[in-house]
Motif scaffolding. Structure first.
Motif, PDB file in Angstrom:
ATOM      1  N   CYS A  45      -6.370  -6.272  -4.066  1.00 43.54           N
ATOM      2  CA  CYS A  45      -6.547  -5.221  -3.062  1.00 43.54           C
ATOM      3  C   CYS A  45      -6.282  -3.861  -3.720  1.00 43.54           C
ATOM      4  O   CYS A  45      -5.224  -3.639  -4.316  1.00 43.54           O
ATOM      5  N   TRP A  46      -7.248  -2.961  -3.602  1.00 50.42           N
ATOM      6  CA  TRP A  46      -7.152  -1.651  -4.254  1.00 50.42           C
ATOM      7  C   TRP A  46      -6.481  -0.631  -3.327  1.00 50.42           C
ATOM      8  O   TRP A  46      -6.738  -0.596  -2.128  1.00 50.42           O
ATOM      9  N   LYS A  47      -5.622   0.178  -3.918  1.00 54.13           N
ATOM     10  CA  LYS A  47      -4.991   1.287  -3.208  1.00 54.13           C
ATOM     11  C   LYS A  47      -4.775   2.432  -4.195  1.00 54.13           C
ATOM     12  O   LYS A  47      -4.802   2.226  -5.407  1.00 54.13           O
ATOM     13  N   PHE A  48      -4.565   3.633  -3.678  1.00 55.75           N
ATOM     14  CA  PHE A  48      -4.079   4.712  -4.529  1.00 55.75           C
ATOM     15  C   PHE A  48      -2.593   4.452  -4.796  1.00 55.75           C
ATOM     16  O   PHE A  48      -1.849   4.041  -3.891  1.00 55.75           O
ATOM     17  N   ARG A  49      -2.163   4.673  -6.020  1.00 56.21           N
ATOM     18  CA  ARG A  49      -0.749   4.467  -6.358  1.00 56.21           C
ATOM     19  C   ARG A  49       0.111   5.495  -5.638  1.00 56.21           C
ATOM     20  O   ARG A  49      -0.139   6.688  -5.707  1.00 56.21           O
ATOM     21  N   SER A  50       1.120   5.010  -4.912  1.00 54.57           N
ATOM     22  CA  SER A  50       1.997   5.901  -4.156  1.00 54.57           C
ATOM     23  C   SER A  50       3.453   5.797  -4.609  1.00 54.57           C
ATOM     24  O   SER A  50       4.306   6.522  -4.102  1.00 54.57           O
ATOM     25  N   THR A  71      -0.570   9.338   5.962  1.00 57.65           N
ATOM     26  CA  THR A  71      -1.909   9.543   6.525  1.00 57.65           C
ATOM     27  C   THR A  71      -2.837   8.358   6.292  1.00 57.65           C
ATOM     28  O   THR A  71      -4.008   8.391   6.695  1.00 57.65           O
ATOM     29  N   SER A  72      -2.321   7.318   5.611  1.00 55.72           N
ATOM     30  CA  SER A  72      -3.093   6.114   5.260  1.00 55.72           C
ATOM     31  C   SER A  72      -4.253   6.406   4.313  1.00 55.72           C
ATOM     32  O   SER A  72      -5.158   5.585   4.160  1.00 55.72           O
ATOM     33  N   LEU A  73      -4.218   7.583   3.660  1.00 51.88           N
ATOM     34  CA  LEU A  73      -5.262   7.892   2.680  1.00 51.88           C
ATOM     35  C   LEU A  73      -5.153   7.007   1.443  1.00 51.88           C
ATOM     36  O   LEU A  73      -6.127   6.866   0.688  1.00 51.88           O
ATOM     37  N   ASP A  74      -3.991   6.395   1.235  1.00 50.94           N
ATOM     38  CA  ASP A  74      -3.841   5.499   0.088  1.00 50.94           C
ATOM     39  C   ASP A  74      -4.705   4.245   0.237  1.00 50.94           C
ATOM     40  O   ASP A  74      -4.946   3.526  -0.732  1.00 50.94           O
ATOM     41  N   GLU A  75      -5.207   3.987   1.465  1.00 43.74           N
ATOM     42  CA  GLU A  75      -6.031   2.793   1.708  1.00 43.74           C
ATOM     43  C   GLU A  75      -7.509   3.017   1.387  1.00 43.74           C
ATOM     44  O   GLU A  75      -8.287   2.061   1.371  1.00 43.74           O
ATOM     45  N   LEU A  76      -7.918   4.262   1.135  1.00 39.92           N
ATOM     46  CA  LEU A  76      -9.346   4.555   0.942  1.00 39.92           C
ATOM     47  C   LEU A  76     -10.016   3.735  -0.166  1.00 39.92           C
ATOM     48  O   LEU A  76     -11.176   3.328  -0.005  1.00 39.92           O
ATOM     49  N   PRO A  77      -9.345   3.449  -1.288  1.00 38.32           N
ATOM     50  CA  PRO A  77     -10.011   2.630  -2.317  1.00 38.32           C
ATOM     51  C   PRO A  77     -10.386   1.225  -1.845  1.00 38.32           C
ATOM     52  O   PRO A  77     -11.166   0.539  -2.514  1.00 38.32           O
ATOM     53  N   PRO A 100     -15.311  13.107  -1.951  1.00 40.50           N
ATOM     54  CA  PRO A 100     -14.610  14.357  -2.337  1.00 40.50           C
ATOM     55  C   PRO A 100     -13.095  14.270  -2.106  1.00 40.50           C
ATOM     56  O   PRO A 100     -12.311  14.726  -2.947  1.00 40.50           O
ATOM     57  N   VAL A 101     -12.694  13.678  -0.972  1.00 40.22           N
ATOM     58  CA  VAL A 101     -11.258  13.544  -0.675  1.00 40.22           C
ATOM     59  C   VAL A 101     -10.600  12.618  -1.695  1.00 40.22           C
ATOM     60  O   VAL A 101      -9.499  12.896  -2.194  1.00 40.22           O
ATOM     61  N   MET A 102     -11.280  11.532  -2.031  1.00 37.74           N
ATOM     62  CA  MET A 102     -10.727  10.576  -3.002  1.00 37.74           C
ATOM     63  C   MET A 102     -10.568  11.223  -4.379  1.00 37.74           C
ATOM     64  O   MET A 102      -9.596  10.959  -5.092  1.00 37.74           O
ATOM     65  N   THR A 103     -11.508  12.083  -4.724  1.00 34.51           N
ATOM     66  CA  THR A 103     -11.414  12.781  -6.018  1.00 34.51           C
ATOM     67  C   THR A 103     -10.196  13.696  -6.052  1.00 34.51           C
ATOM     68  O   THR A 103      -9.444  13.724  -7.039  1.00 34.51           O
TER      69      THR A 103
END
Length: 496
Positions: free
Chosen positions: A351-356, A387-393, A318-321
């Protein structure tokens, strides 16, 4: 005639301590102690499981339906396997009762949710009768585990006392009064794992005084006729491996003895503390860098990654969405950012990340590391990086096997610190790639995360990573995962 007189002098000059050690022998082994303890644990599990089942159901185990027995049986098997896989039956030379007891407690606490999950799965497949059995299996696991923790704590106390009394030390004699023999004698005193009864050398005239009151007892012929030989567990040849002809001569003569003969490896200047003995094919080898692969450890780490990684992905979905939607609304471009990084054995992977960052300023090679208030970072990017949420992927990387949940953080290929590539700043940098990179790691929870702007910061991170590789275990991984969130939330200084 002279030699006979010398031998008699030696035989008559045996210290009382040597005679006691030789007479006692080393007939007890920690491995036997471990096997006995494992048998006791299995007995405890069987008795407790049967008792709980009898009290809870008022039925005899032998006449109960299989659907009721399955959760209990799998619960007992799960507890036994977890205890075994956590090396609770292999004791250190000088075991610490508190540490061993905590380790046993950790294994039991891990077994409880595992038993409950297996019981619930069986209940779903079999029906309501098995559900009751699942609850009883959890109670039995808790009760058996409590007894086992107490037994292991007392066992470590007893084993420590027995070890201090010398009951587990191997009786050895050393052939060759060499510098290596001196080192072995010093190490024996420090560890208490072996008891050096004496040294024999066929070149008596060259021998120097030995440390720790160890006696030079004669030459090889004296060794062959030594009265205490039946109590010797190992004969250690401590002659330099470069003297091949002499080593071969000694080994050929000693092979006629019934005692086990081993050749001490002197490594000729290498640091023996960083050396591990292994095999390649049929040939023994010494690892002066790295260590033999531990297939069991790698298997369980992969199981850990798959199980915990899947759970984490489901919880984070849910957070990733929401993050994906926010990135799409905030700036044009893809949701995800893929960057080539070094993984296990220096293999490159995506290595996958959210684009920041903004698409036009994306730095795939990390040639310029992120700075405070970096204009390349988007508004959402600042939040997810902080918050390092970009690392979730990277959970996708964990599930496909290119990363692990815990390990050294993967750096971008060609990443620079100042004007130099980071890997050129520290000689041991490549050692980070001896295991899979991780989403979090020992360095990360100690504040070494994000960009590194100096050679000192690179060296600090590499030191943390090498320390983790040396001490890696399931419990260390769980501790690092537990510490990750508080470490991230409490870190206000790192630029990410």
């Amino acid at each position: 005639m002279a030699r006979m007189e010398y031998t008699q002098d030696i035989a008559g000059d045996q210290p009382a301590t040597l005679a006691r050690k030789a007479a006692r022998g080393a007939r007890l082994y920690r491995s036997s102690f471990g096997r006995a303890l494992q048998t006791l644990d299995l007995l405890v599990i069987l008795v407790v499981m049967a008792y709980v089942f009898r009290v809870a159901t008022e039925e005899n185990v032998l006449s109960a339906p299989l659907s009721m027995l399955l959760p209990m049986a799998f619960g007992g098997i799960t507890l036994a396997l977890i205890l075994r896989e956590h090396d609770l039956y292999r004791f250190e030379v000088t075991p610490n009762a508190e540490t061993h007891g905590i380790k046993a407690l950790g294994a039991v606490l891990l077994a409880l949710p595992s038993t409950a999950a297996i019981g619930a799965l069986i209940a779903l497949c079999v029906g309501r009768v098995a559900a009751a059995g699942a609850w009883e299996a959890s109670i039995a696991t808790l009760l058996a585990g409590s007894i086992i923790v107490s037994v292991h704590f007392l066992s470590a106390l007893i084993l420590g006392a027995m070890n201090r009394a010398g009951l587990f030390s191997l009786n050895v004699v050393i052939v060759g009064a060499t510098p290596l023999a001196h080192k072995l004698i010093e190490e024996a005193k420090a560890s208490g794992d072996i008891s050096v009864l004496g040294v024999f050398d066929d070149r008596m005239d060259r021998a120097k005084p030995l440390p720790n009151h160890v006696k030079l007892l004669g030459d090889l012929d004296d060794l062959m006729s030594w009265p205490h030989l039946p109590s010797v567990d190992r004969v250690i040849v401590a002659v330099s491996s470069t003297a091949q002809s002499r080593v071969l001569q000694l080994v050929a003569k000693l092979r006629s003895m019934p005692n086990k003969v081993v050749l001490a490896i002197d490594m000729q200047g290498f640091d023996s503390d960083g050396t591990t003995i292994g095999r390649i094919g049929n040939r023994p080898v010494a690892y002066v860098s790295g260590a033999p692969e531990d297939a069991k450890r790698a298997f369980w780490k992969r199981v850990q990654d798959l199980v915990l990684g899947t759970i984490a992905l489901v919880l984070a979905a849910p957070v990733m969405t929401l993050i994906a939607v926010a990135i799409k609304l905030d700036s044009r471009g893809p949701i995800f950012f893929r960057q080539k990084r070094h993984g296990f054995n220096n293999q490159a992977f995506d290595c996958w990340k959210f684009r920041s960052m903004r698409v036009e300023t994306t730095d795939a090679c990390a040639a310029q590391q992120v700075t405070q208030n970096d204009p390349r970072v988007t508004r959402i990017g600042r939040f997810i990086r902080a918050t390092s949420l970009d690392e979730l992927p990277q959970l996708f990387n964990v599930l496909n096997g290119t990363m692990s949940l815990v390990g050294p953080r993967p750096h971008a290929i060609g990443m620079k610190t100042g004007d130099q590539e980071s890997e050129a700043l520290v000689a041991e940098y490549a050692h980070r790639h001896r295991i899979k990179p991780g989403m979090t790691g020992w360095a990360a929870i100690h504040g070494s995360r994000g960009p590194v702007h100096s050679a000192e910061e690179v060296a600090e991170r590499v030191a943390f990573d090498i320390a983790y590789i040396r001490d890696a275990s399931l419990w260390l991984d769980l501790w690092i995962m537990l510490r990750t969130l508080p470490a991230l939330l409490g870190d206000k200084g790192s630029v990410r």
